[in-house]
Design a protein around this motif. Structure first.
Motif, PDB file in Angstrom:
ATOM      1  N   MET A 163       0.847  -1.180   0.000  1.00 32.41           N
ATOM      2  CA  MET A 163       0.000   0.000   0.000  1.00 32.41           C
ATOM      3  C   MET A 163       0.891   1.242   0.000  1.00 32.41           C
ATOM      4  O   MET A 163       1.906   1.290   0.680  1.00 32.41           O
ATOM      5  CB  MET A 163      -0.908  -0.026   1.229  1.00 32.41           C
ATOM      6  N   SER A 164       0.529   2.227  -0.771  1.00 30.58           N
ATOM      7  CA  SER A 164       1.345   3.438  -0.864  1.00 30.58           C
ATOM      8  C   SER A 164       0.772   4.560  -0.008  1.00 30.58           C
ATOM      9  O   SER A 164      -0.382   4.522   0.416  1.00 30.58           O
ATOM     10  CB  SER A 164       1.456   3.891  -2.324  1.00 30.58           C
ATOM     11  N   LEU A 165       1.592   5.548   0.220  1.00 27.86           N
ATOM     12  CA  LEU A 165       1.206   6.704   1.016  1.00 27.86           C
ATOM     13  C   LEU A 165       0.309   7.630   0.202  1.00 27.86           C
ATOM     14  O   LEU A 165       0.564   7.882  -0.974  1.00 27.86           O
ATOM     15  CB  LEU A 165       2.478   7.448   1.434  1.00 27.86           C
ATOM     16  N   THR A 166      -0.729   8.132   0.821  1.00 21.25           N
ATOM     17  CA  THR A 166      -1.638   9.082   0.183  1.00 21.25           C
ATOM     18  C   THR A 166      -0.964  10.447   0.091  1.00 21.25           C
ATOM     19  O   THR A 166      -0.391  10.926   1.071  1.00 21.25           O
ATOM     20  CB  THR A 166      -2.927   9.220   1.018  1.00 21.25           C
ATOM     21  N   THR A 167      -1.001  11.074  -1.080  1.00 19.24           N
ATOM     22  CA  THR A 167      -0.485  12.442  -1.228  1.00 19.24           C
ATOM     23  C   THR A 167      -1.471  13.268  -2.041  1.00 19.24           C
ATOM     24  O   THR A 167      -2.368  12.732  -2.693  1.00 19.24           O
ATOM     25  CB  THR A 167       0.889  12.483  -1.928  1.00 19.24           C
TER      26      THR A 167
ATOM     27  N   GLU B 222       4.466  11.265  11.842  1.00 17.09           N
ATOM     28  CA  GLU B 222       3.154  10.692  11.517  1.00 17.09           C
ATOM     29  C   GLU B 222       3.347   9.340  10.838  1.00 17.09           C
ATOM     30  O   GLU B 222       4.379   9.087  10.199  1.00 17.09           O
ATOM     31  CB  GLU B 222       2.383  11.609  10.560  1.00 17.09           C
ATOM     32  N   VAL B 223       2.343   8.482  10.963  1.00 20.04           N
ATOM     33  CA  VAL B 223       2.319   7.169  10.324  1.00 20.04           C
ATOM     34  C   VAL B 223       0.944   6.981   9.721  1.00 20.04           C
ATOM     35  O   VAL B 223      -0.074   7.302  10.351  1.00 20.04           O
ATOM     36  CB  VAL B 223       2.603   6.037  11.335  1.00 20.04           C
ATOM     37  N   GLU B 224       0.908   6.471   8.486  1.00 18.63           N
ATOM     38  CA  GLU B 224      -0.369   6.136   7.843  1.00 18.63           C
ATOM     39  C   GLU B 224      -0.233   4.745   7.238  1.00 18.63           C
ATOM     40  O   GLU B 224       0.702   4.486   6.470  1.00 18.63           O
ATOM     41  CB  GLU B 224      -0.727   7.147   6.743  1.00 18.63           C
ATOM     42  N   ASN B 225      -1.144   3.851   7.586  1.00 21.76           N
ATOM     43  CA  ASN B 225      -1.129   2.476   7.072  1.00 21.76           C
ATOM     44  C   ASN B 225       0.235   1.814   7.262  1.00 21.76           C
ATOM     45  O   ASN B 225       0.770   1.191   6.354  1.00 21.76           O
ATOM     46  CB  ASN B 225      -1.523   2.438   5.597  1.00 21.76           C
ATOM     47  N   ASN B 226       0.804   1.995   8.449  1.00 24.75           N
ATOM     48  CA  ASN B 226       2.117   1.426   8.796  1.00 24.75           C
ATOM     49  C   ASN B 226       3.270   1.971   7.955  1.00 24.75           C
ATOM     50  O   ASN B 226       4.332   1.359   7.883  1.00 24.75           O
ATOM     51  CB  ASN B 226       2.094  -0.101   8.728  1.00 24.75           C
ATOM     52  N   ILE B 227       3.067   3.102   7.300  1.00 21.08           N
ATOM     53  CA  ILE B 227       4.114   3.775   6.537  1.00 21.08           C
ATOM     54  C   ILE B 227       4.466   5.062   7.273  1.00 21.08           C
ATOM     55  O   ILE B 227       3.587   5.871   7.579  1.00 21.08           O
ATOM     56  CB  ILE B 227       3.648   4.112   5.101  1.00 21.08           C
ATOM     57  N   VAL B 228       5.756   5.234   7.554  1.00 19.43           N
ATOM     58  CA  VAL B 228       6.206   6.466   8.194  1.00 19.43           C
ATOM     59  C   VAL B 228       6.202   7.578   7.142  1.00 19.43           C
ATOM     60  O   VAL B 228       6.794   7.434   6.067  1.00 19.43           O
ATOM     61  CB  VAL B 228       7.609   6.295   8.804  1.00 19.43           C
TER      62      VAL B 228
ATOM     63  N   ASN C 238      -1.761  16.170   6.083  1.00 21.92           N
ATOM     64  CA  ASN C 238      -1.627  15.924   7.510  1.00 21.92           C
ATOM     65  C   ASN C 238      -2.965  15.863   8.235  1.00 21.92           C
ATOM     66  O   ASN C 238      -3.014  15.443   9.386  1.00 21.92           O
ATOM     67  CB  ASN C 238      -0.667  16.919   8.162  1.00 21.92           C
ATOM     68  N   THR C 239      -4.048  16.200   7.583  1.00 19.89           N
ATOM     69  CA  THR C 239      -5.373  16.009   8.180  1.00 19.89           C
ATOM     70  C   THR C 239      -5.682  14.526   8.339  1.00 19.89           C
ATOM     71  O   THR C 239      -6.595  14.162   9.080  1.00 19.89           O
ATOM     72  CB  THR C 239      -6.470  16.674   7.329  1.00 19.89           C
ATOM     73  N   ARG C 240      -4.929  13.662   7.663  1.00 19.11           N
ATOM     74  CA  ARG C 240      -5.107  12.215   7.785  1.00 19.11           C
ATOM     75  C   ARG C 240      -4.401  11.646   9.010  1.00 19.11           C
ATOM     76  O   ARG C 240      -4.562  10.483   9.352  1.00 19.11           O
ATOM     77  CB  ARG C 240      -4.599  11.511   6.527  1.00 19.11           C
ATOM     78  N   GLY C 241      -3.596  12.466   9.664  1.00 20.22           N
ATOM     79  CA  GLY C 241      -2.798  11.990  10.781  1.00 20.22           C
ATOM     80  C   GLY C 241      -3.519  12.052  12.112  1.00 20.22           C
ATOM     81  O   GLY C 241      -4.662  12.515  12.217  1.00 20.22           O
ATOM     82  N   THR C 242      -2.817  11.589  13.136  1.00 22.53           N
ATOM     83  CA  THR C 242      -3.367  11.578  14.486  1.00 22.53           C
ATOM     84  C   THR C 242      -2.531  12.386  15.472  1.00 22.53           C
ATOM     85  O   THR C 242      -2.908  12.538  16.618  1.00 22.53           O
ATOM     86  CB  THR C 242      -3.455  10.120  15.006  1.00 22.53           C
ATOM     87  N   ALA C 243      -1.387  12.896  15.029  1.00 21.75           N
ATOM     88  CA  ALA C 243      -0.469  13.600  15.937  1.00 21.75           C
ATOM     89  C   ALA C 243      -0.662  15.117  15.932  1.00 21.75           C
ATOM     90  O   ALA C 243       0.039  15.824  16.647  1.00 21.75           O
ATOM     91  CB  ALA C 243       0.977  13.266  15.574  1.00 21.75           C
ATOM     92  N   GLY C 244      -1.574  15.626  15.136  1.00 19.59           N
ATOM     93  CA  GLY C 244      -1.785  17.071  15.083  1.00 19.59           C
ATOM     94  C   GLY C 244      -0.650  17.820  14.403  1.00 19.59           C
ATOM     95  O   GLY C 244      -0.341  18.952  14.754  1.00 19.59           O
TER      96      GLY C 244
END
Length: 80
Positions: free
Chosen positions: A1-5, A33-39, A61-67
């Protein structure tokens, strides 16, 4: 799975209104930040084109959880 951009574009100008052509621009996340186990890359550096256009694929970064937020720095001529 790739990172969303998403594509982010815009023109950069100096205070006199002249385009910041061929300038290095650094975009840095303020928190990891991490998305789908991708840093998510914390630092990206791109260069504006001859007209001052910035074009970069950024992780939303709205997809993240760290603000996190992006801190943007433009290196001007004469800086080291």
């Amino acid at each position: 799975m790739s990172l969303t951009t998403t594509l982010v574009t815009g023109y950069l100008y100096d205070p006199s209104g002249a385009p910041l052509a061929n300038h290095a621009v650094t975009l840095r996340l303020t928190r990891p930040e991490v998305e789908n186990n991708i840093v998510v890359p914390e630092v990206l550096t791109v260069t504006t084109d001859g007209a001052g256009l910035l074009s970069v694929q950024l992780w939303p970064n709205t997809r993240g959880t760290a603000g996190s937020q992006y801190r943007i720095t433009v290196k001007t001529y004469g800086e080291t």
